[in-house]
Design a protein around this motif. Structure first.
Motif, PDB file in Angstrom:
ATOM      1  N   THR A  10       0.826  -1.216   0.000  1.00  0.00           N
ATOM      2  CA  THR A  10       0.000   0.000   0.000  1.00  0.00           C
ATOM      3  C   THR A  10       0.860   1.268   0.000  1.00  0.00           C
ATOM      4  N   LYS A  11       1.982   1.241   0.723  1.00  0.00           N
ATOM      5  CA  LYS A  11       2.825   2.438   0.822  1.00  0.00           C
ATOM      6  C   LYS A  11       4.198   2.182   0.213  1.00  0.00           C
ATOM      7  N   THR A  12       4.774   3.256  -0.283  1.00  0.00           N
ATOM      8  CA  THR A  12       6.153   3.193  -0.750  1.00  0.00           C
ATOM      9  C   THR A  12       6.958   4.195   0.060  1.00  0.00           C
ATOM     10  N   GLU A  13       8.075   3.722   0.588  1.00  0.00           N
ATOM     11  CA  GLU A  13       8.922   4.576   1.429  1.00  0.00           C
ATOM     12  C   GLU A  13      10.252   4.772   0.720  1.00  0.00           C
ATOM     13  N   ALA A  14      10.710   6.014   0.668  1.00  0.00           N
ATOM     14  CA  ALA A  14      12.001   6.276   0.019  1.00  0.00           C
ATOM     15  C   ALA A  14      12.877   7.064   0.977  1.00  0.00           C
ATOM     16  N   VAL A  15      14.181   6.805   0.912  1.00  0.00           N
ATOM     17  CA  VAL A  15      15.125   7.515   1.779  1.00  0.00           C
ATOM     18  C   VAL A  15      16.382   7.884   1.004  1.00  0.00           C
ATOM     19  N   ALA A  16      17.020   8.946   1.448  1.00  0.00           N
ATOM     20  CA  ALA A  16      18.411   9.206   1.064  1.00  0.00           C
ATOM     21  C   ALA A  16      19.231   8.950   2.309  1.00  0.00           C
ATOM     22  N   PRO A 286      12.907   2.704   8.782  1.00  0.00           N
ATOM     23  CA  PRO A 286      12.554   2.188   7.449  1.00  0.00           C
ATOM     24  C   PRO A 286      13.609   1.220   6.923  1.00  0.00           C
ATOM     25  N   ALA A 287      13.652   0.021   7.515  1.00  0.00           N
ATOM     26  CA  ALA A 287      14.758  -0.914   7.275  1.00  0.00           C
ATOM     27  C   ALA A 287      14.905  -1.296   5.803  1.00  0.00           C
ATOM     28  N   ALA A 288      13.788  -1.568   5.123  1.00  0.00           N
ATOM     29  CA  ALA A 288      13.889  -2.052   3.738  1.00  0.00           C
ATOM     30  C   ALA A 288      14.388  -0.947   2.807  1.00  0.00           C
ATOM     31  N   ALA A 289      13.944   0.290   3.025  1.00  0.00           N
ATOM     32  CA  ALA A 289      14.402   1.395   2.171  1.00  0.00           C
ATOM     33  C   ALA A 289      15.887   1.656   2.392  1.00  0.00           C
ATOM     34  N   VAL A 290      16.318   1.641   3.655  1.00  0.00           N
ATOM     35  CA  VAL A 290      17.734   1.863   3.966  1.00  0.00           C
ATOM     36  C   VAL A 290      18.580   0.714   3.392  1.00  0.00           C
ATOM     37  N   GLY A 291      18.093  -0.518   3.584  1.00  0.00           N
ATOM     38  CA  GLY A 291      18.827  -1.678   3.058  1.00  0.00           C
ATOM     39  C   GLY A 291      18.943  -1.618   1.539  1.00  0.00           C
ATOM     40  N   ALA A 292      17.839  -1.247   0.871  1.00  0.00           N
ATOM     41  CA  ALA A 292      17.867  -1.152  -0.598  1.00  0.00           C
ATOM     42  C   ALA A 292      18.883  -0.104  -1.036  1.00  0.00           C
ATOM     43  N   ALA A 293      18.930   1.011  -0.301  1.00  0.00           N
ATOM     44  CA  ALA A 293      19.893   2.071  -0.643  1.00  0.00           C
ATOM     45  C   ALA A 293      21.327   1.549  -0.538  1.00  0.00           C
TER      46      ALA A 293
END
Ligand code: ZN
Length: 303
Positions: A10-16, A286-293
């Motif tokens: 449902t949500k998408t989380e993005a991080v730098a 936001p573990a998955a966004a940080v991990g993906a980065a």
């Protein structure tokens, strides 16, 4: 700076993030459904974070994306992402055609495991138990994500534990996921509460006999998942994350209680000290966004 996107149902989380995973900017979007809409969500997230950082997407060191489903890390193709309406979709190409840069796609639980590992640094190896709608684990071995030969590592939710149990979406019967997951709870515990797991735990605490049976079955299933991960990979630490980790200490202490009971009956299990090796994921990270980065490869211009 590195950019990570976690595409959820449902949500998408993005991080730098900086090189060590420290969060610099953060953005949340609603996830679209289907090939074009999911690609557009990812592109909007990348552009949105780039704008917040006041640089162009190609100026990031790396861009990584975590997504549920089976991911071919080489090609960036995504399959079996049922909740997003994706099957055999070349997400990496769709993004690179629009932005002119390469991105790396990973399974979201793998990304969450790696992000959690970098955040907690819990020894050389760690299992991340994702308790959400489904049940799956991500493994980090000697500091690196372990995806397995065909991307199936950690799919412990589909280990059958009860030959007379419920049919599972995977085609087998009595999978661990049918009892130890959000969907398992929703099926067994009828409620209008938007948080069925919380409602179940509260009812069990209040003495509701049916709730106690369902809760105990759920907690036993989670403890079984911990035991499976340690007996197969002997990871130093198991971190419980995902939506149901919001149950907090009620969940952790119940799971530790079951592991302690098993240890009392088995000197072998006692020697492995399962109880003290389980932790809860700190909330709101936001573990998955940080991990993906952090897993994203070096950016290449593709046009
Ligand atoms: Zn299954």
């Amino acid at each position: 700076m590195r950019l990570g996107v976690d595409i959820g149902g449902t949500k998408t989380e993005a991080v730098a993030v900086d090189g060590t995973g420290g969060i610099i900017q953060r953005l949340r979007l609603v996830t679209g459904f289907g090939h074009d809409a999911v690609a557009q969500t990812a592109i909007s997230a990348i552009n949105g974070i780039a704008e917040l950082c006041d640089i162009s997407p190609s100026e990031f060191t790396s861009i990584g994306i975590g997504i549920p489903g089976v991911v071919d890390g080489q090609s960036g193709r995504v399959s079996h992402a049922v909740n997003l309406g994706l099957d055999d979709f070349d997400l990496a190409s769709a993004i690179s055609e629009s932005l002119g840069i390469s991105v790396r796609i990973d399974n979201d639980v793998t990304a969450a495991a790696y992000g959690t590992y970098q955040f907690l640094r819990p020894g050389a190896s760690m299992g991340y138990l994702n308790l959400g709608t489904g049940l799956a684990a991500g493994l980090v071995i000697d500091g690196k994500p372990w995806r397995g030969a065909r991307g199936g590592a950690g799919e412990i939710g589909h280990i059958p534990v009860d030959p007379s149990g419920l049919h599972c979406g995977c085609g087998q019967r009595g999978c661990l996921e049918t009892v130890a997951s959000g969907s398992g709870i929703a099926r067994a515990w009828a409620t209008d509460d938007p948080y069925p797991a919380r409602s179940l735990f509260d009812a069990a605490d209040a003495g509701d006999a049916a709730a106690i049976v369902i809760r105990d079955s759920f907690v036993n299933g989670v403890a079984s998942a911990v035991r499976i991960l340690i007996l197969t990979a002997d990871v130093e630490t198991i971190v419980i994350g995902g939506g149901l980790s919001h149950l907090g200490d009620d969940l952790l202490s119940a799971v530790r209680g079951v592991l302690a009971e098993w240890a009392a009956a088995s000197p072998f299990l006692a020697s492995l000290d399962l109880e003290s090796r389980v932790l809860l994921m700190p909330q709101a990270f936001p573990a998955a966004a940080v991990g993906a980065a952090l897993l994203g490869g070096q950016i290449r211009e593709t046009v």
